[in-house]
Structure formats: structure tokens, C-alpha cells
Design an enzyme around this catalytic site. Structure first.
Site, PDB file in Angstrom:
ATOM      1  N   ASP A  23       9.643   4.801   8.171  1.00  0.00           N
ATOM      2  CA  ASP A  23       9.841   5.286   6.976  1.00  0.00           C
ATOM      3  C   ASP A  23      11.192   6.203   7.108  1.00  0.00           C
ATOM      4  OD1 ASP A  23       7.560   3.989   6.602  1.00  0.00           O
ATOM      5  OD2 ASP A  23       6.894   5.512   5.065  1.00  0.00           O
ATOM      6  N   GLY A  68       3.268   3.175  -1.218  1.00  0.00           N
ATOM      7  CA  GLY A  68       3.834   2.294  -0.226  1.00  0.00           C
ATOM      8  C   GLY A  68       5.225   2.365  -0.063  1.00  0.00           C
ATOM      9  N   LEU A  69       5.849   3.286  -0.854  1.00  0.00           N
ATOM     10  CA  LEU A  69       7.342   3.303  -1.159  1.00  0.00           C
ATOM     11  C   LEU A  69       8.342   4.264  -0.268  1.00  0.00           C
ATOM     12  CD1 LEU A  69       7.744   2.278  -4.715  1.00  0.00           C
ATOM     13  CD2 LEU A  69       8.988   1.030  -2.854  1.00  0.00           C
ATOM     14  N   GLY A  70       7.359   5.074   0.332  1.00  0.00           N
ATOM     15  CA  GLY A  70       7.919   6.056   1.320  1.00  0.00           C
ATOM     16  C   GLY A  70       8.502   7.311   0.651  1.00  0.00           C
ATOM     17  N   SER A  71       7.744   7.858  -0.492  1.00  0.00           N
ATOM     18  CA  SER A  71       8.254   8.817  -0.977  1.00  0.00           C
ATOM     19  C   SER A  71       8.212  10.179  -0.054  1.00  0.00           C
ATOM     20  CB  SER A  71       7.612   9.095  -2.291  1.00  0.00           C
ATOM     21  OG  SER A  71       6.187   9.662  -1.984  1.00  0.00           O
ATOM     22  N   SER A  72       7.450  10.442   0.792  1.00  0.00           N
ATOM     23  CA  SER A  72       7.400  11.404   1.473  1.00  0.00           C
ATOM     24  C   SER A  72       8.496  11.371   2.649  1.00  0.00           C
ATOM     25  CB  SER A  72       5.968  11.826   1.937  1.00  0.00           C
ATOM     26  OG  SER A  72       5.663  10.602   3.203  1.00  0.00           O
ATOM     27  N   ALA A  73       9.017  10.218   2.975  1.00  0.00           N
ATOM     28  CA  ALA A  73       9.981  10.148   3.975  1.00  0.00           C
ATOM     29  C   ALA A  73      11.358  10.475   3.124  1.00  0.00           C
ATOM     30  CB  ALA A  73       9.898   8.901   4.631  1.00  0.00           C
ATOM     31  N   ALA A  74      11.374   9.998   2.012  1.00  0.00           N
ATOM     32  CA  ALA A  74      12.676  10.417   1.374  1.00  0.00           C
ATOM     33  C   ALA A  74      12.754  11.745   1.030  1.00  0.00           C
ATOM     34  CB  ALA A  74      12.695   9.676   0.161  1.00  0.00           C
TER      35      ALA A  74
HETATM   36  O1  PMV Z   1       2.125   3.992   5.187  1.00  0.00           O
HETATM   37  P1  PMV Z   1       3.319   3.332   5.530  1.00  0.00           P
HETATM   38  O2  PMV Z   1       3.940   2.679   4.140  1.00  0.00           O
HETATM   39  O3  PMV Z   1       4.457   4.057   6.080  1.00  0.00           O
HETATM   40  O4  PMV Z   1       3.104   2.339   6.484  1.00  0.00           O
HETATM   41  C1  PMV Z   1       2.475   2.499   7.646  1.00  0.00           C
HETATM   42  C2  PMV Z   1       2.561   1.507   8.666  1.00  0.00           C
HETATM   43  C3  PMV Z   1       1.863   1.168   9.765  1.00  0.00           C
HETATM   44  O5  PMV Z   1       2.221   0.359  10.587  1.00  0.00           O
HETATM   45  C4  PMV Z   1       0.315   0.784   9.138  1.00  0.00           C
HETATM   46  C5  PMV Z   1       1.327   2.476  10.453  1.00  0.00           C
HETATM   47  C6  PMV Z   1       2.529   2.856  11.398  1.00  0.00           C
HETATM   48  O6  PMV Z   1       2.397   4.089  12.213  1.00  0.00           O
HETATM   49  O7  PMV Z   1       3.377   1.956  11.791  1.00  0.00           O
END
Ligand code: PMV
Length: 309
Positions: free
Chosen positions: A131, A84-90
Site C-alpha cells: 500500500d 480496501g483502497l489504502g486510505s491509511s497508506a495515502a
Molecule cells: O488490507 P489491504 O488492502 O492492505 O490488503 C492486505 C493484503 C494482504 O495480502 C492480505 C496482507 C499483506 O500483508 O500483504
């Protein structure tokens, strides 16, 4: 050679409801991924094949941001994956930043964020630009349906549009608890969509979350952490009602709350991770670990994409 690093992110308020146009609040945190790029005779990642699945974001980012020959890529990450910490975005944003630096381009932040979103969308099939924008800009990000004060950029996809704004939060100490259960975002978003279509009370939950996000922002900005925590708890209950909770996630949330201002799931849910706002991070981390989760103590961070030529 060129290198760039980008931060992890946490969604503080508003996940899922943001898909329906409600606001959401995210922040960069002090865990980073760094990517090094150097022209080489063949394609290599960390000394081995770049075709391994873990480099799919790197490959997709380079496909769009690098027009030259083969590269030797090195990835160093402090961000735990699938937490849930956005490792792929980083890693995506850091790769784009390093590639544009190697190409001698200056890499406008808005372009990096847009390209990063395209990469995530392509690899995951579904993504919001939260992200990749947070990894690019750093600090706190407020997503809104309309452009307002401190607009960073807008990102469009099909008939959807997100207006991404910078906002200022005090430095916060947060504890992330990961269930270790990886649940794909797409099916969870689809499940919520079905509920909202079929049940007016689910649509009311989504709107209520939108209100909680804006109240939560005010509470955090004014340093009223008791109120912010209460709003996190309320946001969490609404997310449970939307069907994205999980028994193990619930155990971690309940374990964290006695030592926290508040705790809620963060990101897509269905397993995944929770976040607690606390001034006793070590106690919360211990409670989360005792309840069977993996805990990471983090702080909000201002630094976004950082490019080193
Ligand atoms: O999986 P994450 O941490 O990037 O979160 C998804 C966020 C949602 O609101 C569930 C999906 C979205 O597309 O915004």
C-alpha cells in the site's frame, strides 16, 4: 506551509499469497488524499484535537518525519476509509512527503516508502509494504520475492524482504464495491497461515495464486481483458478456498460479474471490498449498489506522491 498528496491503491491480483512470498500486483487509482502542514502555536488537526483516533497515522508519521515544533495539520481525502483502497497508506505517505518538504528535505521516494511502511506496521501491527509503496510511486507495482527489471526499492522487516517493482499497465476502469464490513487484516492473515500449515491443498492454492498474478499481468499488458477477467475470477475462487471470503462480498462479486470481464475480492477480505474490471462501470456500480454495497468507479493512475513546497 507545505502540502503533499498521495493516491489510493487497489490490489489487482495476489493478496494473501504475497504473505508467503508469491508475487502480487497493485495499482494506484485516481482518488487522492492531500495533507497540508503549517507551523502553529499548538498542535491542531482540521481545527480540532490531533489526538482523535482518525489521526493516528498522521501522528505516527509526524513522529518519524518531523523534528520541529507544533503544526496545524489539514487532511482532505477523497478516499473512502476501510474500503480496501489504502486510505491509511495515502494519508501516511502524504504526511511524510509534506513534513519533509516543510523541513526543506528532498524526501527520497524509497525513504518515504520505507518510513510509510514502518508507520503502517506500527499502527496496524501488521502490514505489507504494497500500500505505502503504491501510494508513493503511483502507477502499477509488482511485488516479487527477488529483484528483477524495474526494481524501485526493497523493503525489509525482520527476516522478511519485499522487492517492489514498477510495471506498466494500460489505463483500466475498475469498480470497487465495499461491503461496509471492516475486518482486521491481522486475524485474516493468521487464519490463512494456519490453513496453509495444516492443509497441503491450501498451500497449493497459494502457489496457484502466484501463477495467476503473473498471467494476469501479461493479460492486462496485452489488453486481453477477457483473459484478465477470467484470471480475476480464478484468483477469487482460490481466495474463497483460503477462507477469506464473506457472504456479502460474494453477493457483490456475483452482482458485478454479468457486466464485467471479471470480479474478485481485493485486499484482506473477510468482508472488506471487491473489484471488478469492466467497460460498463456505471452498470456495475448500479448492480453493486442494488446488491447492498457501496460502489466507487475508479481509474488507474500514474501519479504517486506529489509534494508542493
Ligand atoms: O488490507 P489491504 O488492502 O492492505 O490488503 C492486505 C493484503 C494482504 O495480502 C492480505 C496482507 C499483506 O500483508 O500483504
Amino acid at each position: 506551509m507545505a502540502s503533499a498528496s498521495a493516491p489510493a491503491k487497489l490490489i489487482l491480483f495476489g493478496e494473501h499469497a504475497v504473505v508467503f512470498g508469491e508475487p502480487a500486483l497493485a495499482t494506484a487509482v485516481d482518488l487522492r488524499t492531500e495533507v497540508f502542514l503549517r507551523p502553529h502555536t499548538t498542535w491542531l488537526a482540521d481545527g480540532a484535537s490531533i489526538d482523535a483516533p482518525r489521526y493516528r497515522y498522521v501522528r505516527e508519521a509526524l513522529k518519524r518525519a518531523w523534528k520541529g515544533g507544533p503544526l496545524w495539520v489539514e487532511v482532505r481525502s477523497m478516499i473512502p476509509p476501510a474500503s480496501g483502497l489504502g486510505s491509511s497508506a495515502a494519508v501516511t505517505v502524504a504526511t511524510i512527503g509534506a513534513a519533509s518538504s516543510l523541513a526543506g528535505e528532498n524526501g527520497e521516494r524509497a525513504d518515504v516508502a520505507r518510513l510509510g511502511f514502518e508507520v503502517e506496521h506500527k499502527v496496524q501491527g501488521r502490514a505489507s509494504p504494497v500500500d505505502t509503496t503504491t501510494a508513493t510511486a503511483g502507477g502499477a507495482i509488482l511485488v516479487r520475492r527477488e529483484a528483477g527489471e524495474r526494481l524501485l526499492w526493497e523493503i525489509r522487516q525482520g527476516d522478511r524482504v519485499w522487492f517492489l517493482h514498477a510495471c506498466t499497465l494500460p489505463t483500466l476502469e475498475l469498480v470497487v464495491g465495499s461491503t461496509g464490513i471492516a475486518a482486521a487484516t491481522g486475524p485474516l492473515v493468521a487464519r490463512v497461515k494456519d490453513r496453509v500449515g495444516a492443509d497441503p491443498s491450501a498451500a497449493a492454492d497459494v502457489r496457484a495464486i502466484g501463477g495467476i498474478v503473473l498471467e494476469g499481468l501479461v493479460a492486462l499488458q496485452s489488453g486481453d481483458y477477457a483473459r484478465a477477467g477470467e484470471l480475476m475470477n480464478r484468483n477469487h475462487e482460490r481466495l474463497n478456498r483460503l477462507g477469506v471470503g464473506h457472504p456479502k462480498l460474494e453477493r457483490l462479486v456475483q452482482a458485478a460479474r454479468p457486466h464485467s470481464y471479471g470480479a474478485k475480492l481485493t485486499g484482506a477480505g473477510g468482508g472488506g471490498s471487491m473489484v471488478a474490471l469492466t467497460d460498463r462501470p456505471d452498470r456495475v456500480a448500479e448492480a453493486i449498489e442494488r446488491a447492498g454495497g457501496r460502489a466507487f468507479v475508479v481509474r488507474t493512475a500514474k501519479l504517486g506522491l506529489d509534494v508542493r513546497p
